[in-house]
Design a protein around this motif. Structure first.
Motif, PDB file in Angstrom:
ATOM      1  N   GLU A   1      51.309  47.633   0.248  1.00 13.99           N
ATOM      2  CA  GLU A   1      49.864  47.172   1.036  1.00 13.99           C
ATOM      3  C   GLU A   1      49.787  47.805   1.705  1.00 13.99           C
ATOM      4  N   PHE A   2      48.340  48.149   1.433  1.00 14.00           N
ATOM      5  CA  PHE A   2      48.198  49.611   2.562  1.00 14.00           C
ATOM      6  C   PHE A   2      46.751  49.267   3.780  1.00 14.00           C
ATOM      7  N   SER A   3      46.968  50.345   4.562  1.00 15.33           N
ATOM      8  CA  SER A   3      46.036  49.421   5.788  1.00 15.33           C
ATOM      9  C   SER A   3      45.496  50.871   6.096  1.00 15.33           C
ATOM     10  N   ILE A   4      44.550  51.096   7.447  1.00 12.86           N
ATOM     11  CA  ILE A   4      44.298  52.172   8.066  1.00 12.86           C
ATOM     12  C   ILE A   4      45.387  52.986   9.026  1.00 12.86           C
ATOM     13  N   ASN A   5      45.494  53.477   9.042  1.00 18.54           N
ATOM     14  CA  ASN A   5      46.910  53.911  10.368  1.00 18.54           C
ATOM     15  C   ASN A   5      45.489  53.874  12.048  1.00 18.54           C
TER      16      ASN A   5
ATOM     17  N   PHE B   1      38.679  46.027   9.154  1.00 16.61           N
ATOM     18  CA  PHE B   1      38.489  47.445   9.386  1.00 16.61           C
ATOM     19  C   PHE B   1      37.564  47.591  10.095  1.00 16.61           C
ATOM     20  N   ILE B   2      36.114  47.021  10.700  1.00 14.31           N
ATOM     21  CA  ILE B   2      35.898  47.690  11.705  1.00 14.31           C
ATOM     22  C   ILE B   2      36.686  46.836  12.539  1.00 14.31           C
ATOM     23  N   ASP B   3      37.434  46.332  13.624  1.00 19.05           N
ATOM     24  CA  ASP B   3      38.434  46.219  14.443  1.00 19.05           C
ATOM     25  C   ASP B   3      39.626  47.590  14.460  1.00 19.05           C
ATOM     26  N   ALA B   4      39.543  47.888  13.128  1.00 25.41           N
ATOM     27  CA  ALA B   4      40.593  49.084  13.565  1.00 25.41           C
ATOM     28  C   ALA B   4      40.134  50.127  12.954  1.00 25.41           C
ATOM     29  N   PHE B   5      38.899  50.478  13.054  1.00 20.75           N
ATOM     30  CA  PHE B   5      38.196  51.557  13.325  1.00 20.75           C
ATOM     31  C   PHE B   5      37.935  51.963  14.780  1.00 20.75           C
ATOM     32  N   HIS B   6      37.272  50.639  15.350  1.00 11.91           N
ATOM     33  CA  HIS B   6      37.194  50.475  16.440  1.00 11.91           C
ATOM     34  C   HIS B   6      38.189  51.223  18.053  1.00 11.91           C
ATOM     35  N   GLU B   7      39.825  50.295  17.126  1.00  5.33           N
ATOM     36  CA  GLU B   7      41.254  51.055  17.292  1.00  5.33           C
ATOM     37  C   GLU B   7      41.133  52.368  17.720  1.00  5.33           C
ATOM     38  N   GLY B   8      40.660  52.877  16.678  1.00  2.00           N
ATOM     39  CA  GLY B   8      41.705  54.067  16.467  1.00  2.00           C
ATOM     40  C   GLY B   8      40.336  55.008  17.035  1.00  2.00           C
ATOM     41  N   ARG B   9      39.322  54.613  17.615  1.00  3.30           N
ATOM     42  CA  ARG B   9      39.006  55.175  18.619  1.00  3.30           C
ATOM     43  C   ARG B   9      38.886  55.282  19.191  1.00  3.30           C
ATOM     44  N   GLN B  10      39.130  54.787  20.203  1.00  2.27           N
ATOM     45  CA  GLN B  10      39.724  54.638  22.084  1.00  2.27           C
ATOM     46  C   GLN B  10      40.488  56.228  22.447  1.00  2.27           C
TER      47      GLN B  10
END
Length: 128
Positions: free
Chosen positions: A32-36, A64-73
């Motif tokens: 299982e792969f996910s966004i870093n 995906f959207i949550d991970a995107f926003h969390e990664g941009r903090q």
């Protein structure tokens, strides 16, 4: 130097086989792969003449959207403490005293004088 003997090929191969067995014992197969979350996501812009508009954000999954926003903090919101020594400088960015724009001890506003007014008018006319 009795302890430093040359190992022949048989002993070197046995050491190599043992090392591989130890490595394989602790390997895990990840399926299982996910966004870093610690890397920035780069979204490339479309070609300028493209007719398709990609602003349909609802087509992406919610995680995906949550991970995107969390990664941009910024790092202070992602982590409780600095992760590197470079982050320690400026980690606590709140001012020590409240800002007061009328206090002349801390604010050095630009003041116009006759000399600066003359120079500004000369610059506007193109004279150096």
């Amino acid at each position: 130097m009795a302890g430093n003997k040359q190992l022949d090929l048989v002993h070197q191969n046995a050491i190599h086989v043992e090392m591989i067995r130890k490595e394989q014992r602790y390997q895990k197969l990840h399926t299982e792969f996910s966004i870093n979350p610690h890397r920035k996501l780069h979204i490339l812009a479309d070609k300028p003449m493209a007719s398709v508009v990609w602003n349909k954000i609802s087509s992406f999954p919610a995680n995906f959207i949550d991970a995107f926003h969390e990664g941009r903090q910024e790092p202070t919101k992602k982590y409780k403490t600095p992760q590197t020594e470079s982050q320690e400088v400026g980690w606590i960015s709140t001012p020590l005293i409240p800002s007061n724009r009328s206090d002349s001890r801390l604010n050095f506003n630009r003041i116009s004088s006759d000399v600066t007014k003359h120079q500004e008018s000369a610059l506007q006319r193109g004279i150096k």
